[in-house]
Design an enzyme around this catalytic site. Structure first.
Site, short mmCIF file in Angstrom:
data_model
loop_
_atom_site.label_atom_id
_atom_site.label_comp_id
_atom_site.label_asym_id
_atom_site.label_seq_id
_atom_site.Cartn_x
_atom_site.Cartn_y
_atom_site.Cartn_z
N TYR A 92 0.84 -1.21 0.00
CA TYR A 92 0.00 0.00 0.00
C TYR A 92 0.87 1.26 0.00
O TYR A 92 0.36 2.37 -0.20
CB TYR A 92 -0.97 0.02 1.19
CG TYR A 92 -1.91 -1.16 1.28
CD1 TYR A 92 -2.14 -2.01 0.19
CD2 TYR A 92 -2.59 -1.45 2.47
CE1 TYR A 92 -2.99 -3.10 0.29
CE2 TYR A 92 -3.44 -2.54 2.57
CZ TYR A 92 -3.63 -3.36 1.48
OH TYR A 92 -4.48 -4.43 1.60
N LYS B 205 1.30 -7.12 5.66
CA LYS B 205 1.34 -8.24 4.71
C LYS B 205 2.65 -8.30 3.92
O LYS B 205 3.22 -7.27 3.57
CB LYS B 205 0.17 -8.13 3.72
CG LYS B 205 -1.16 -7.87 4.41
CD LYS B 205 -2.35 -7.89 3.50
CE LYS B 205 -3.58 -7.37 4.23
NZ LYS B 205 -3.74 -5.91 4.19
#
Ligand code: A2P
Length: 316
Positions: free
Chosen positions: A48, A77
């Site tokens: 992100y 993640k």
């Protein structure tokens, strides 16, 4: 606050803040505000490209005494280019540094898809690695060692089918604590959700509002907006609530964790208030009836010509 029990009895705050597509300059304030108003679960990811700002929001929330670290759940993640077992812990360390944290609560394998190291967004087949070259079981073996390092409390997966969950569980002898997948009334994935429950794996719903903010390049032509669905809107009106709140309440009612994204302070508060909304059995049945097995996040971006991944390999 709704909680869900993980396999060892640890409680996960079921409702959290998503940060995919949150601009770095906006996400700091969003996380800060969310913690201030009562969010206890923040969902992040290396890809992100905003972990530093997410971390700043968390740091300020902690410094202000809005929440103690042990009462806040932070997930991040592993990106697809770091699946090689030797890279897995390094990738977690990079995320921890960006987030400014000593540990996260949950570290997920973001996709069952591998790229060559250093390839953030693959464009050609040469950028990809097939699962035969870099098996998920090997990546998962390295993931399963992470809780012992105290850099994450739990490990899990994302975008995994039941078959893939079983494959890594059987191979390594450790089940993922969580599988984070796309879930909303247009994509209820009943079999997957029930199968995960049987296996004591918590399901977390991403894109629970239909991910209307993603770029047009990722949208289908004439895509229907879940937030505008007539049934969702009718139920919202009956409860004097907003459509997004109905979608969040549905996700919680079916025993999933749910992480709606917003960087707007009003909507951040509105979404949290949905945790207090009780739907009737009729509402739930009507929402259940909307299932059309339709993914907003199709995974087609991994399946270009020359890629070893097809939609069958991906979701199969
Ligand atoms: P914004 O960040 O401007 O609030 P999903 O979680 O399914 O990916 O959906 C996120 C999208 O939905 C974002 O575009 C977000 O925009 C928007 N959104 C978030 N909360 C609400 C809400 N309560 N009502 C309407 N749209 C919302």
């Amino acid at each position: 606050m709704h909680t869900l029990e993980l396999h060892d009895g640890t409680l996960l705050p079921a409702f959290g803040l998503g940060t995919w597509l949150s601009e770095p300059e906006a996400v700091y304030g969003a996380v800060r505000h969310a913690i201030e108003v009562g969010y206890r679960h923040i969902d992040a990811a290396w890809i992100y490209l905003n972990e530093e700002e997410v971390g700043r929001g968390i740091a300020e929330g902690l410094a202000a005494g809005d929440v103690a670290r042990e009462d806040l759940w932070v997930t991040t993640k592993l990106w697809n280019d770091m699946h090689a077992p030797a890279d897995v812990e390094k990738a977690l360390e990079t995320s921890l540094k960006l987030l400014g944290l000593d540990y996260v609560d949950l570290y997920l394998v973001h996709w069952p898809v591998a790229h060559r190291r250093g390839v953030t967004r693959p464009k050609t087949g040469a950028d990809m690695l097939a699962l035969g070259d870099i098996p998920l079981e090997k990546t998962w073996e390295a993931m399963a060692k992470l809780p012992a390092t105290d850099k994450t409390r739990f490990v899990g997966v994302s975008n995994f089918s039941l078959g893939k969950v079983d494959l890594v569980t059987k191979s390594v002898g450790v089940a993922p604590a969580v599988n984070q997948v796309e879930l909303h009334p247009y994509l209820a994935q009943r079999e997957l959700v029930a199968g995960l429950r049987e296996r004591n794996v918590v399901a977390t719903a991403y894109s629970p509002l239909g991910s209307s903010g993603r770029p047009d390049t990722l949208k289908r032509e004439n895509e229907e907006r879940l937030l505008d669905d007539a049934v969702v809107c009718r139920i919202a009106e009956a409860h004097d609530a907003q459509p997004a709140q109905v979608l969040i309440a549905w996700a919680l009612a079916r025993g999933t964790s749910v992480i709606p994204k917003s960087t707007n302070f009003g909507r951040i508060e509105q979404n949290l208030a949905a945790t207090k909304l009780s739907l009737t059995a009729e509402d739930i049945a009507a929402l259940d009836g909307l299932d059309r097995a339709e993914r907003y996040v199709s995974g087609r971006f991994w399946c270009f010509e020359g890629s070893p991944y097809s939609l069958d390999v991906l979701w199969g």
